[in-house]
Design an enzyme around this catalytic site. Structure first.
Site, PDB file in Angstrom:
ATOM      1  N   ASN A  87      52.454  88.404  27.973  1.00 15.55           N
ATOM      2  CA  ASN A  87      53.732  88.747  28.593  1.00 15.55           C
ATOM      3  C   ASN A  87      54.952  88.280  27.796  1.00 15.55           C
ATOM      4  OD1 ASN A  87      55.694  89.173  31.002  1.00 15.55           O
ATOM      5  ND2 ASN A  87      55.830  86.971  30.598  1.00 15.55           N
ATOM      6  N   ASP A  98      53.875  78.582  21.247  1.00 14.74           N
ATOM      7  CA  ASP A  98      54.594  79.670  20.587  1.00 14.74           C
ATOM      8  C   ASP A  98      53.532  80.707  20.244  1.00 14.74           C
ATOM      9  OD1 ASP A  98      55.776  81.432  18.805  1.00 14.74           O
ATOM     10  OD2 ASP A  98      56.814  79.887  17.659  1.00 14.74           O
ATOM     11  N   VAL A  99      53.624  81.891  20.844  1.00 20.34           N
ATOM     12  CA  VAL A  99      52.564  82.888  20.687  1.00 20.34           C
ATOM     13  C   VAL A  99      52.444  83.422  19.274  1.00 20.34           C
ATOM     14  CG1 VAL A  99      52.627  83.587  23.105  1.00 20.34           C
ATOM     15  CG2 VAL A  99      54.078  84.773  21.442  1.00 20.34           C
ATOM     16  N   SER A 125      56.790  98.036  27.972  1.00 19.75           N
ATOM     17  CA  SER A 125      58.037  98.388  28.645  1.00 19.75           C
ATOM     18  C   SER A 125      58.123  99.903  28.671  1.00 19.75           C
ATOM     19  CB  SER A 125      59.232  97.803  27.867  1.00 19.75           C
ATOM     20  OG  SER A 125      60.447  98.366  28.308  1.00 19.75           O
ATOM     21  N   LYS A 171      57.722  97.718  21.526  1.00 17.64           N
ATOM     22  CA  LYS A 171      57.000  98.080  22.738  1.00 17.64           C
ATOM     23  C   LYS A 171      56.160  99.347  22.548  1.00 17.64           C
ATOM     24  CE  LYS A 171      58.423  94.582  25.126  1.00 17.64           C
ATOM     25  NZ  LYS A 171      57.483  93.508  25.518  1.00 17.64           N
ATOM     26  N   TYR A 195      63.578  96.702  19.688  1.00 22.78           N
ATOM     27  CA  TYR A 195      62.854  96.378  20.914  1.00 22.78           C
ATOM     28  C   TYR A 195      61.932  97.529  21.309  1.00 22.78           C
ATOM     29  CZ  TYR A 195      62.024  95.120  25.806  1.00 22.78           C
ATOM     30  OH  TYR A 195      61.436  94.807  27.015  1.00 22.78           O
TER      31      TYR A 195
END
Length: 267
Positions: free
Chosen positions: A91, A64-65, A140, A157, A153
């Site tokens: 990623n 889990d990052v 993104s 990004k 989101y």
């Protein structure tokens, strides 16, 4: 960077873009560790790669990052098994805008990227015994333009792009031997995109029509399209501070000029 013999870590690498990036690196002769929270898919992926690329070229580690200890454990394990780390691809990402999901979006998309980048800055630093290399943070095109239907989101990004460029602008980047770059894919035919697009059917018709128009105008690219841009970015001789966008409509675009020399901005 010449990829033959290099070692890479790809987070969220069990499927989708992460798997595509990892396969691209393997085909260029690199060794790859994919880490993901999905153990079953990750192990199945490694099984198929062992047949295609040979045993010992890839490995899977559950991670889990957002968990510092787990992420650091991945870095240490890869260095022990493969001898070092040359490339980190941050990623792993999700998309959630609802009251019970938006915090997770920030934790994975932004904090997870910072966590990984800081670990890379520690373990890949040439002045501290590392080999230098490249950190590629997957952002993104939502981090380059306002997205009215996914503000959390998009915000995460935007943060990835700004954070990556700021790390690259640090004057110590040359001494450490580490470069930092951001890759910004547009709509891509992955499980994450399909899941997100399906969820949008619940929003109001007027907004849904606007969203559908954005998707139609931009186009939906394949994972292979993005991987082509990714490999071009990684193999470049000078990529510190690079921000690359990849879309079906416009192909590969460099959003800013690549530079190794840090840029000073007046606030």
């Amino acid at each position: 960077m010449k990829l033959l013999g290099k070692v890479a870590i790809v987070t969220g690498g069990a499927q989708g873009l992460g798997r595509g990036f990892a396969e691209g690196l393997l085909r260029k002769g690199a060794k790859v560790c994919i880490c993901d929270i999905n153990s079953a898919t990750g192990l199945a992926t490694i099984g198929s790669w062992n047949k295609e690329f040979g045993a010992g070229k890839s490995m899977f580690l559950k991670c889990d990052v957002t968990n510092h200890d787990q992420f650091e454990g991945v870095m240490k394990k890869v260095i022990k098994e493969f001898g070092g780390v040359d490339i980190l691809v941050n990623n792993a990402g999700v998309n959630g805008e609802e009251p019970d999901t938006w915090r997770r979006t920030i934790q994975i998309n932004m904090i997870g990227v910072i966590e990984g980048t800081m670990l890379a800055s520690t373990y890949m630093d040439k002045t501290a015994g590392g080999r230098g290399g490249l950190v590629v943070n997957i952002a993104s095109t939502a981090g380059l333009t306002p997205i009215f239907y996914a503000p959390v989101y998009a915000g995460s990004k935007y943060g990835v792009v700004g954070y990556t460029r700021s790390m690259a602008a640090n004057p110590s980047a040359r001494e450490t031997g580490i470069s930092y770059a951001a890759l910004c894919p547009a709509f891509t035919n992955t499980q994450l995109f399909n899941k997100t697009h399906s969820a949008q059917k619940e929003i109001k018709d007027e907004i849904l029509n606007q969203v559908s128009k954005v998707v139609t105008d931009t186009g939906i690219q394949t994972v292979a399209d993005v991987v082509n841009g990714f490999l071009l970015l990684v193999e470049a001789d000078s990529n510190n501070g690079t921000v690359m966008a990849v879309s079906k409509q416009k192909g590969i675009q460099y959003i800013n000029k690549r530079r190794r020399k840090p840029q000073t901005n007046k606030l």
